[in-house]
Scaffold this motif. Sequence first.
Motif, PDB file in Angstrom:
ATOM      1  N   LEU A 197       0.783  -1.129   0.242  1.00 30.43           N
ATOM      2  CA  LEU A 197       0.132   0.098   0.577  1.00 30.43           C
ATOM      3  C   LEU A 197       1.081   1.379   0.220  1.00 30.43           C
ATOM      4  CD1 LEU A 197      -2.739  -0.730   2.480  1.00 30.43           C
ATOM      5  CD2 LEU A 197      -2.561  -0.704  -0.104  1.00 30.43           C
ATOM      6  N   ALA A 198       2.301   1.686   0.849  1.00 29.99           N
ATOM      7  CA  ALA A 198       2.875   2.463   0.498  1.00 29.99           C
ATOM      8  C   ALA A 198       3.984   2.550  -0.558  1.00 29.99           C
ATOM      9  CB  ALA A 198       3.844   2.687   1.833  1.00 29.99           C
ATOM     10  N   ALA A 199       3.898   1.213  -1.234  1.00 29.78           N
ATOM     11  CA  ALA A 199       4.457   1.683  -2.790  1.00 29.78           C
ATOM     12  C   ALA A 199       3.241   2.044  -3.054  1.00 29.78           C
ATOM     13  CB  ALA A 199       5.221   0.248  -2.702  1.00 29.78           C
ATOM     14  N   LYS A 200       2.745   1.577  -3.451  1.00 32.68           N
ATOM     15  CA  LYS A 200       1.171   2.353  -4.320  1.00 32.68           C
ATOM     16  C   LYS A 200       0.654   3.895  -4.406  1.00 32.68           C
ATOM     17  CE  LYS A 200      -1.831  -2.102  -5.378  1.00 32.68           C
ATOM     18  NZ  LYS A 200      -2.839  -2.868  -4.904  1.00 32.68           N
ATOM     19  N   ALA A 201       1.175   3.724  -3.307  1.00 25.41           N
ATOM     20  CA  ALA A 201       1.328   5.775  -2.906  1.00 25.41           C
ATOM     21  C   ALA A 201       2.511   6.150  -3.622  1.00 25.41           C
ATOM     22  CB  ALA A 201       1.157   5.922  -1.895  1.00 25.41           C
ATOM     23  N   PHE A 202       3.734   5.728  -3.847  1.00 29.27           N
ATOM     24  CA  PHE A 202       4.498   5.857  -4.832  1.00 29.27           C
ATOM     25  C   PHE A 202       4.549   5.862  -6.405  1.00 29.27           C
ATOM     26  CE2 PHE A 202       5.580   6.629  -0.595  1.00 29.27           C
ATOM     27  CZ  PHE A 202       6.062   8.160  -0.167  1.00 29.27           C
ATOM     28  N   GLY A 203       3.513   4.819  -6.659  1.00 31.82           N
ATOM     29  CA  GLY A 203       3.563   4.412  -8.302  1.00 31.82           C
ATOM     30  C   GLY A 203       3.634   3.130  -8.403  1.00 31.82           C
ATOM     31  N   PHE A 204       3.892   2.348  -7.489  1.00 30.04           N
ATOM     32  CA  PHE A 204       4.547   0.777  -7.522  1.00 30.04           C
ATOM     33  C   PHE A 204       3.503  -0.285  -7.804  1.00 30.04           C
ATOM     34  CE2 PHE A 204       8.385   3.710  -6.338  1.00 30.04           C
ATOM     35  CZ  PHE A 204       8.879   3.510  -7.551  1.00 30.04           C
ATOM     36  N   ARG A 205       2.885  -1.014  -8.326  1.00 28.14           N
ATOM     37  CA  ARG A 205       2.583  -2.260  -7.717  1.00 28.14           C
ATOM     38  C   ARG A 205       2.586  -2.652  -6.686  1.00 28.14           C
ATOM     39  NH1 ARG A 205       2.426  -6.038 -10.878  1.00 28.14           N
ATOM     40  NH2 ARG A 205       4.182  -5.524 -12.535  1.00 28.14           N
ATOM     41  N   ARG A 206       3.294  -3.258  -6.358  1.00 29.35           N
ATOM     42  CA  ARG A 206       4.045  -3.988  -5.242  1.00 29.35           C
ATOM     43  C   ARG A 206       4.988  -2.959  -4.546  1.00 29.35           C
ATOM     44  NH1 ARG A 206       3.529  -8.446  -8.418  1.00 29.35           N
ATOM     45  NH2 ARG A 206       5.475  -8.918  -8.761  1.00 29.35           N
ATOM     46  N   ALA A 207       5.722  -3.962  -3.145  1.00 23.94           N
ATOM     47  CA  ALA A 207       6.811  -3.587  -2.558  1.00 23.94           C
ATOM     48  C   ALA A 207       8.066  -3.484  -3.714  1.00 23.94           C
ATOM     49  CB  ALA A 207       7.453  -3.525  -1.269  1.00 23.94           C
ATOM     50  N   ILE A 208       8.960  -2.985  -3.379  1.00 22.01           N
ATOM     51  CA  ILE A 208      10.111  -2.977  -4.519  1.00 22.01           C
ATOM     52  C   ILE A 208      11.547  -3.366  -3.257  1.00 22.01           C
ATOM     53  CG2 ILE A 208       9.326  -2.024  -6.429  1.00 22.01           C
ATOM     54  CD1 ILE A 208      11.124   0.005  -5.575  1.00 22.01           C
ATOM     55  N   ALA A 209      12.500  -4.357  -4.244  1.00 20.03           N
ATOM     56  CA  ALA A 209      13.435  -4.546  -3.237  1.00 20.03           C
ATOM     57  C   ALA A 209      14.599  -3.093  -3.363  1.00 20.03           C
ATOM     58  CB  ALA A 209      14.410  -5.619  -4.171  1.00 20.03           C
ATOM     59  N   HIS A 210      15.110  -3.267  -2.467  1.00 20.29           N
ATOM     60  CA  HIS A 210      15.916  -2.188  -1.873  1.00 20.29           C
ATOM     61  C   HIS A 210      17.726  -2.710  -2.925  1.00 20.29           C
ATOM     62  CE1 HIS A 210      14.912  -1.840   2.185  1.00 20.29           C
ATOM     63  NE2 HIS A 210      15.073  -0.867   1.738  1.00 20.29           N
ATOM     64  N   GLY A 211      17.974  -1.162  -3.730  1.00 22.78           N
ATOM     65  CA  GLY A 211      18.634  -2.043  -4.211  1.00 22.78           C
ATOM     66  C   GLY A 211      20.200  -2.125  -4.172  1.00 22.78           C
ATOM     67  N   MET A 212      19.999  -1.857  -3.116  1.00 15.83           N
ATOM     68  CA  MET A 212      22.260  -2.642  -2.392  1.00 15.83           C
ATOM     69  C   MET A 212      21.716  -3.762  -1.650  1.00 15.83           C
ATOM     70  SD  MET A 212      24.493  -0.177  -3.169  1.00 15.83           S
ATOM     71  CE  MET A 212      25.652  -0.808  -1.780  1.00 15.83           C
ATOM     72  N   TRP A 213      20.413  -3.971  -0.951  1.00 16.04           N
ATOM     73  CA  TRP A 213      20.152  -5.805  -0.623  1.00 16.04           C
ATOM     74  C   TRP A 213      20.312  -6.740  -2.533  1.00 16.04           C
ATOM     75  CZ3 TRP A 213      17.513  -9.193  -3.892  1.00 16.04           C
ATOM     76  CH2 TRP A 213      17.298 -10.540  -3.536  1.00 16.04           C
ATOM     77  N   SER A 214      19.532  -6.046  -3.720  1.00 18.35           N
ATOM     78  CA  SER A 214      20.578  -5.862  -5.278  1.00 18.35           C
ATOM     79  C   SER A 214      21.340  -6.526  -5.141  1.00 18.35           C
ATOM     80  CB  SER A 214      19.112  -5.666  -6.216  1.00 18.35           C
ATOM     81  OG  SER A 214      18.087  -5.529  -6.232  1.00 18.35           O
ATOM     82  N   LYS A 215      22.297  -5.602  -4.960  1.00 16.05           N
ATOM     83  CA  LYS A 215      23.642  -5.455  -5.745  1.00 16.05           C
ATOM     84  C   LYS A 215      24.718  -6.138  -4.528  1.00 16.05           C
ATOM     85  CE  LYS A 215      27.892  -2.677  -5.951  1.00 16.05           C
ATOM     86  NZ  LYS A 215      28.058  -1.102  -6.176  1.00 16.05           N
ATOM     87  N   ALA A 216      24.146  -6.556  -3.198  1.00 14.44           N
ATOM     88  CA  ALA A 216      24.855  -7.239  -2.068  1.00 14.44           C
ATOM     89  C   ALA A 216      24.824  -8.620  -2.545  1.00 14.44           C
ATOM     90  CB  ALA A 216      24.540  -7.178  -0.136  1.00 14.44           C
ATOM     91  N   ARG A 217      23.032  -9.457  -2.838  1.00 13.32           N
ATOM     92  CA  ARG A 217      22.634 -10.439  -3.010  1.00 13.32           C
ATOM     93  C   ARG A 217      23.603 -11.064  -4.401  1.00 13.32           C
ATOM     94  NH1 ARG A 217      22.771 -15.047  -4.139  1.00 13.32           N
ATOM     95  NH2 ARG A 217      21.235 -16.325  -3.332  1.00 13.32           N
ATOM     96  N   CYS A 218      24.023  -9.726  -5.903  1.00 12.22           N
ATOM     97  CA  CYS A 218      24.978 -10.635  -6.435  1.00 12.22           C
ATOM     98  C   CYS A 218      26.481 -11.122  -6.032  1.00 12.22           C
ATOM     99  CB  CYS A 218      24.696  -9.191  -7.657  1.00 12.22           C
ATOM    100  SG  CYS A 218      23.242  -9.005  -7.907  1.00 12.22           S
ATOM    101  N   LEU A 219      26.504 -10.084  -5.588  1.00 13.92           N
ATOM    102  CA  LEU A 219      28.048 -10.617  -4.945  1.00 13.92           C
ATOM    103  C   LEU A 219      27.759 -11.352  -3.855  1.00 13.92           C
ATOM    104  CD1 LEU A 219      29.165  -6.703  -4.295  1.00 13.92           C
ATOM    105  CD2 LEU A 219      29.964  -9.071  -6.787  1.00 13.92           C
ATOM    106  N   ALA A 220      27.106 -11.781  -3.739  1.00 13.12           N
ATOM    107  CA  ALA A 220      27.641 -13.152  -2.379  1.00 13.12           C
ATOM    108  C   ALA A 220      27.676 -14.387  -3.467  1.00 13.12           C
ATOM    109  CB  ALA A 220      25.918 -13.613  -1.882  1.00 13.12           C
ATOM    110  N   ALA A 221      26.721 -13.908  -4.655  1.00 15.60           N
ATOM    111  CA  ALA A 221      26.462 -15.137  -5.728  1.00 15.60           C
ATOM    112  C   ALA A 221      28.006 -15.692  -6.034  1.00 15.60           C
ATOM    113  CB  ALA A 221      25.543 -14.999  -6.117  1.00 15.60           C
ATOM    114  N   PHE A 222      29.238 -14.195  -5.916  1.00 19.59           N
ATOM    115  CA  PHE A 222      30.448 -14.321  -6.314  1.00 19.59           C
ATOM    116  C   PHE A 222      30.777 -15.732  -5.234  1.00 19.59           C
ATOM    117  CE2 PHE A 222      29.504 -11.690  -9.528  1.00 19.59           C
ATOM    118  CZ  PHE A 222      30.149 -11.311 -10.561  1.00 19.59           C
TER     119      PHE A 222
END
Length: 275
Positions: A197-222
């Motif tokens: 609901l908070a994400a929809k107030a800013f134009g997103f259909r659902r909540a979104i992942a943090h960019g720095m979580w995505s980067k960290a998750r990628c580097l964990a795969a290395f």
Amino acid sequence: MPELSTAPKLSALYLKAVATGPARRGDRLPDTEYLRRGINIDRDHLAEYDRVCGFGLRDELPITYPHVLSFGLAVRLMTDPGFPFPLVGLVHVANSIRQERPLLVTDELTQRVRVTDLRPHPRGRQFDVVTETSVGDAVVWREVSTYLRRGAASAEAPHRRDPADLAPTALWRVPGDTGRRYAAISGDRNPIHLHPLAAKAFGFRRAIAHGMWSKARCLAAFAERLPDACTVDVEFRKPLLLPSTVDFAMHRQDTGWAFAVRSRTGKSHLLGAVR
């Protein structure tokens, strides 16, 4: 140079951002630089960060972990009276980290944070948050986080192409609570990451992942394939809606590695490179 003896209280800074944000206007970034010395690693906090982002438990800090340690200083800068933009609504569009050698859980750190280089962007204006992390007198970790303030177009959009040679190497299922779990450990409680609901107030259909979580998750795969000294650049593209199933790809290149996170339909959420 203002020096802080403890990490800023993010809850108070967020209340300040909500109260004063709409009134902010300006065309210059402040010259302020915040300094914090004597930072010791909380092993329990580090272990939880490792779990949330997918890293194994080691004596070496994940290359993205100092970002979490300095986040409060960055928010303090971006809520100071001289900062020209509201904190709410800023978009993290890119991040670059240069590590000279791995930081250890036993290291005592000093961090400096400043904002710089206000410049045009095809969708408004962008600027950098620069963080330097030192052990003793040596800067061993440096980060440049680029943020966008949306507005009238002030630069021509560059022609960008995704690399064509990144075939998926793994399938990731990203749970719906990822934003809340990362917010709890990072302090980044932007409402777009916490609840649909908070994400929809800013134009997103659902909540979104943090960019720095995505980067960290990628580097964990290395895992342990990252060199001790390296630079990791990422560009954040389409928001990663929660929950999602995404493809992860990594490919060896002459200069290092290329990697990406993409939707099952091929849209890029993150593009990155290790050099």
